[in-house]
Every structure is written in C-alpha cells, then in structure tokens.
Design a protein around this motif. Structure first.
Motif, PDB file in Angstrom:
ATOM      1  N   SER A 104     -10.832  -7.378  -5.910  1.00 11.88           N
ATOM      2  CA  SER A 104     -11.063  -6.047  -5.340  1.00 11.88           C
ATOM      3  C   SER A 104     -10.927  -6.062  -3.823  1.00 11.88           C
ATOM      4  CB  SER A 104     -12.450  -5.530  -5.737  1.00 11.88           C
ATOM      5  OG  SER A 104     -13.459  -6.418  -5.280  1.00 11.88           O
ATOM      6  N   GLN A 105     -11.289  -7.167  -3.204  1.00 18.87           N
ATOM      7  CA  GLN A 105     -11.139  -7.272  -1.754  1.00 18.87           C
ATOM      8  C   GLN A 105      -9.668  -7.266  -1.357  1.00 18.87           C
ATOM      9  OE1 GLN A 105     -13.370 -10.721  -0.545  1.00 18.87           O
ATOM     10  NE2 GLN A 105     -15.309  -9.911  -1.333  1.00 18.87           N
ATOM     11  N   LEU A 106      -8.842  -7.968  -2.135  1.00 16.22           N
ATOM     12  CA  LEU A 106      -7.403  -7.969  -1.851  1.00 16.22           C
ATOM     13  C   LEU A 106      -6.803  -6.590  -2.045  1.00 16.22           C
ATOM     14  CD1 LEU A 106      -6.219 -11.319  -3.492  1.00 16.22           C
ATOM     15  CD2 LEU A 106      -6.310 -10.769  -1.046  1.00 16.22           C
ATOM     16  N   MET A 107      -7.268  -5.865  -3.056  1.00 13.52           N
ATOM     17  CA  MET A 107      -6.706  -4.548  -3.341  1.00 13.52           C
ATOM     18  C   MET A 107      -7.126  -3.502  -2.323  1.00 13.52           C
ATOM     19  SD  MET A 107      -6.526  -4.101  -7.473  1.00 13.52           S
ATOM     20  CE  MET A 107      -8.241  -4.517  -7.752  1.00 13.52           C
ATOM     21  N   LEU A 108      -8.108  -3.804  -1.486  1.00 17.69           N
ATOM     22  CA  LEU A 108      -8.442  -2.920  -0.369  1.00 17.69           C
ATOM     23  C   LEU A 108      -7.799  -3.418   0.918  1.00 17.69           C
ATOM     24  CD1 LEU A 108      -9.976  -0.467   0.693  1.00 17.69           C
ATOM     25  CD2 LEU A 108     -11.913  -1.959   1.139  1.00 17.69           C
ATOM     26  N   ALA A 109      -7.817  -4.722   1.140  1.00 18.26           N
ATOM     27  CA  ALA A 109      -7.304  -5.271   2.391  1.00 18.26           C
ATOM     28  C   ALA A 109      -5.795  -5.102   2.514  1.00 18.26           C
ATOM     29  CB  ALA A 109      -7.678  -6.752   2.500  1.00 18.26           C
ATOM     30  N   ILE A 110      -5.066  -5.353   1.431  1.00 17.07           N
ATOM     31  CA  ILE A 110      -3.604  -5.260   1.497  1.00 17.07           C
ATOM     32  C   ILE A 110      -3.138  -3.836   1.767  1.00 17.07           C
ATOM     33  CG2 ILE A 110      -1.476  -5.547   0.162  1.00 17.07           C
ATOM     34  CD1 ILE A 110      -2.744  -8.001  -1.127  1.00 17.07           C
ATOM     35  N   PRO A 111      -3.642  -2.816   1.031  1.00 16.83           N
ATOM     36  CA  PRO A 111      -3.249  -1.444   1.406  1.00 16.83           C
ATOM     37  C   PRO A 111      -3.656  -1.078   2.830  1.00 16.83           C
ATOM     38  CG  PRO A 111      -4.193  -1.460  -0.780  1.00 16.83           C
ATOM     39  CD  PRO A 111      -4.426  -2.825  -0.208  1.00 16.83           C
ATOM     40  N   LEU A 112      -4.796  -1.581   3.287  1.00 20.59           N
ATOM     41  CA  LEU A 112      -5.240  -1.287   4.646  1.00 20.59           C
ATOM     42  C   LEU A 112      -4.236  -1.817   5.674  1.00 20.59           C
ATOM     43  CD1 LEU A 112      -7.387  -0.161   6.534  1.00 20.59           C
ATOM     44  CD2 LEU A 112      -8.653  -2.288   6.297  1.00 20.59           C
ATOM     45  N   ILE A 113      -3.732  -3.011   5.433  1.00 19.64           N
ATOM     46  CA  ILE A 113      -2.743  -3.602   6.343  1.00 19.64           C
ATOM     47  C   ILE A 113      -1.436  -2.824   6.288  1.00 19.64           C
ATOM     48  CG2 ILE A 113      -1.379  -5.668   6.812  1.00 19.64           C
ATOM     49  CD1 ILE A 113      -3.758  -7.292   5.671  1.00 19.64           C
ATOM     50  N   LEU A 114      -0.985  -2.489   5.078  1.00 16.73           N
ATOM     51  CA  LEU A 114       0.269  -1.746   4.926  1.00 16.73           C
ATOM     52  C   LEU A 114       0.170  -0.352   5.544  1.00 16.73           C
ATOM     53  CD1 LEU A 114       1.235  -2.727   1.264  1.00 16.73           C
ATOM     54  CD2 LEU A 114       2.142  -3.662   3.404  1.00 16.73           C
ATOM     55  N   LEU A 115      -0.977   0.296   5.388  1.00 21.03           N
ATOM     56  CA  LEU A 115      -1.162   1.628   5.966  1.00 21.03           C
ATOM     57  C   LEU A 115      -1.224   1.559   7.487  1.00 21.03           C
ATOM     58  CD1 LEU A 115      -3.747   2.954   3.384  1.00 21.03           C
ATOM     59  CD2 LEU A 115      -1.470   3.900   3.772  1.00 21.03           C
ATOM     60  N   TYR A 116      -1.776   0.488   8.006  1.00 20.26           N
ATOM     61  CA  TYR A 116      -1.784   0.292   9.461  1.00 20.26           C
ATOM     62  C   TYR A 116      -0.348   0.188   9.979  1.00 20.26           C
ATOM     63  CZ  TYR A 116      -2.610  -1.937  13.997  1.00 20.26           C
ATOM     64  OH  TYR A 116      -2.620  -2.253  15.330  1.00 20.26           O
ATOM     65  N   GLU A 117       0.471  -0.583   9.265  1.00 16.16           N
ATOM     66  CA  GLU A 117       1.872  -0.723   9.668  1.00 16.16           C
ATOM     67  C   GLU A 117       2.607   0.605   9.560  1.00 16.16           C
ATOM     68  OE1 GLU A 117       3.201  -3.266  11.055  1.00 16.16           O
ATOM     69  OE2 GLU A 117       1.469  -4.588  10.829  1.00 16.16           O
ATOM     70  N   ALA A 118       2.282   1.389   8.521  1.00 11.79           N
ATOM     71  CA  ALA A 118       2.902   2.705   8.387  1.00 11.79           C
ATOM     72  C   ALA A 118       2.499   3.609   9.544  1.00 11.79           C
ATOM     73  CB  ALA A 118       2.502   3.337   7.052  1.00 11.79           C
ATOM     74  N   GLY A 119       1.225   3.533   9.943  1.00 10.63           N
ATOM     75  CA  GLY A 119       0.767   4.320  11.076  1.00 10.63           C
ATOM     76  C   GLY A 119       1.459   3.927  12.370  1.00 10.63           C
ATOM     77  N   VAL A 120       1.657   2.634  12.577  1.00 13.66           N
ATOM     78  CA  VAL A 120       2.360   2.159  13.779  1.00 13.66           C
ATOM     79  C   VAL A 120       3.797   2.667  13.784  1.00 13.66           C
ATOM     80  CG1 VAL A 120       3.186   0.108  14.997  1.00 13.66           C
ATOM     81  CG2 VAL A 120       0.885   0.134  14.014  1.00 13.66           C
ATOM     82  N   PHE A 121       4.437   2.662  12.608  1.00 17.66           N
ATOM     83  CA  PHE A 121       5.823   3.130  12.521  1.00 17.66           C
ATOM     84  C   PHE A 121       5.921   4.608  12.863  1.00 17.66           C
ATOM     85  CE2 PHE A 121       9.220   5.084   9.996  1.00 17.66           C
ATOM     86  CZ  PHE A 121      10.318   4.399  10.502  1.00 17.66           C
ATOM     87  N   VAL A 122       5.042   5.431  12.281  1.00 16.90           N
ATOM     88  CA  VAL A 122       5.087   6.869  12.530  1.00 16.90           C
ATOM     89  C   VAL A 122       4.695   7.183  13.968  1.00 16.90           C
ATOM     90  CG1 VAL A 122       4.090   9.099  11.871  1.00 16.90           C
ATOM     91  CG2 VAL A 122       4.634   7.405  10.120  1.00 16.90           C
ATOM     92  N   ALA A 123       3.774   6.391  14.530  1.00 15.42           N
ATOM     93  CA  ALA A 123       3.291   6.651  15.894  1.00 15.42           C
ATOM     94  C   ALA A 123       4.403   6.535  16.925  1.00 15.42           C
ATOM     95  CB  ALA A 123       2.158   5.680  16.234  1.00 15.42           C
ATOM     96  N   ARG A 124       5.455   5.787  16.598  1.00 13.08           N
ATOM     97  CA  ARG A 124       6.579   5.658  17.547  1.00 13.08           C
ATOM     98  C   ARG A 124       7.235   7.002  17.827  1.00 13.08           C
ATOM     99  NH1 ARG A 124      10.123   1.698  14.247  1.00 13.08           N
ATOM    100  NH2 ARG A 124      11.639   2.310  15.838  1.00 13.08           N
ATOM    101  N   PHE A 125       7.159   7.920  16.845  1.00 12.69           N
ATOM    102  CA  PHE A 125       7.836   9.198  16.988  1.00 12.69           C
ATOM    103  C   PHE A 125       6.959  10.274  17.635  1.00 12.69           C
ATOM    104  CE2 PHE A 125       9.573   6.972  13.301  1.00 12.69           C
ATOM    105  CZ  PHE A 125      10.923   6.923  13.626  1.00 12.69           C
TER     106      PHE A 125
END
Length: 256
Positions: free
Chosen positions: A217-238
């Motif tokens: 359960s920790q992996l299933m929260l931590a991994i999406p959290l990391i991926l969503l952070y990367e998605a936020g960084v990508f969108v923030a460029r625009f």
C-alpha cells in the motif's frame, strides 16, 4: 462617525452576510443530497464494503460491535457520498464569493484550477477504490493464519476507507499545488527539478505515515505521488511567469 468611516464597516458586514448566506446554501445542498440518498443507505454501504468482502472468503461479513453502529456507520457513508456529490455546488458558492474580488486574469486562472482540483480529487478516490483496495485487501487477507477468521468492524473499516480516500485524493492534488506555486513565482521549475531526490524520499515518508504498515500500500501511494509530481513539473513549464530579457532591463536602466 463620518460616511468615510462607515463605508468600510458596512462593506465588511455585507461581506459577512454574503458569506453566511453562501455557507447556508452549501450546507443545505449537502443535507438535501444526503437525505435523498438515505433510502439507499444499505446499498451504498454494501458498495463501499464490496472490495473488502471480495478479498475475504465467500460468505464473510463485517461486524458491528457498537449498539447503534449498524445505523450510524452507513449514515456516515451516505453523508460522505452526499458531500462529494454536492461538492461542485459547494465550490461554486466559494467561487461566487471570491470571484468579485479577483482580476480578470486571476479569474481565468482560478476557474480551471478549481475544476481540475475537484476532478483530480475524484480521480484519486476512484483509483483508491477500484485498484488500491482490491490489491491491499487481498494481500492483507492472504497473511491471515488459517485459524483466524477475518471479520473487520464496520466502524474501523469506515475510518480506514475515509483515511485512504483523503490520502489518495490529496495525493492527486500534487500537480495543482506544483502549478500554482510556479504560476505565482513562489518556486521555479528549475528548483523543482533540483529538489526531485528529496521529493522522492518525502513521497515514501508520507506514504509510510498515511497508509497501513505494509509495503504494498505504501508503494501504491508513493509511486503515484512521484509520477504526479513529475506531471505537475511538466505542466508548470507552460504556466511559469516569463522572465524579462536582460536587454530590456539594461535598456530600462539606461533610459532612467
């Protein structure tokens, strides 16, 4: 008291009256939806408990150790569902209260952020219900010895589900937080990339705190959290504010 002194006071009182009115409307909406769902209270709770029962042996049931728990816990579930259904109207009331004080460009930015936040929170809850619960409950039930009959209490189960919904709903808000921080110049995209290693460690720390003490359960929260952070960084460029070219600053200083 002069008219100039009375004006700010009257404006403040009028804002308080409007705030009270919008809070009352939001509360009435939540109560109305909850009352409309009350006849389906048992079915809604059965739907919420379906992932757990699917992981348990056939014929297993949840326990109600409290005297009024069979009524109170399903009612809490209905209230939660009613709040989620009425949340768009609640957010509309909040938007209608603050929108008159915003500039036009702030309105254009705030409205998409508001709607995206609601959609992402629902997406986080759906991810938790349809994917995380099934995997976690099956894993936990698999560790139970043959001599142990797994029959969770409904109150404890509701508390667990509510905590998980809030954890995953908040996790899916990470891109919104990142975009807002960058848009208002509180942090740069370069800085977000620089602190990426610390964020990865922090994701696992947060997952260890808010999820059950199992690695899955920790992996299933931590991994999406990391991926969503990367998605936020990508969108923030625009949406990052544009920096003025150095030539313009030099020209401005020369002109001065």
């Amino acid at each position: 008291m002069t008219d100039q002194q009375q004006a700010p006071e009257e404006s403040f009182i009028s804002h308080l009256i409007e705030l009270r009115a919008r809070l009352v409307r939001a509360a009435i909406a939540v109560i109305a939806v909850t009352l409309a769902l009350t006849p389906f209270m048992q079915q809604i709770f059965d739907l919420l408990s379906a992932p757990l029962l699917a992981a348990l042996p056939t014929g297993s049931k949840l326990l109600a150790t409290g005297v009024i728990a069979p009524f109170v816990v399903p009612l809490k579930v209905v209230l939660l569902v009613g709040f989620v259904i009425a949340l768009p109207y609640v957010l509309y009331q909040a938007w209608a209260f603050v929108a008159p004080g915003l500039y036009q460009h702030e309105k254009r930015f705030a409205l998409p952020i508001l709607t995206s936040s609601f959609a992402l929170f629902l997406l986080g809850m759906a991810f938790c219900y349809f994917f995380v619960f099934g995997v976690v409950f099956k894993a936990v039930a698999g560790f139970a010895p043959a001599s142990v009959q797994v029959a969770p209490d409904i109150d404890a189960y509701f508390s667990f589900v509510l905590g998980m919904f809030l954890a995953f709903g908040a996790t899916f808000e990470v891109p919104i937080v990142v975009v807002v921080l960058v848009r208002f110049g509180l942090v740069s995209v370069a800085k977000l990339k620089e602190i990426r290693p610390y964020m990865i460690v922090g994701a696992f720390v947060v997952a260890a705190i808010v999820t059950p003490p199992d690695v899955l359960s920790q992996l299933m929260l931590a991994i999406p959290l990391i991926l969503l952070y990367e998605a936020g960084v990508f969108v923030a460029r625009f949406v990052a504010p544009r920096e003025k070219p150095a030539d313009d600053e030099v020209t401005g200083s020369d002109a001065a």
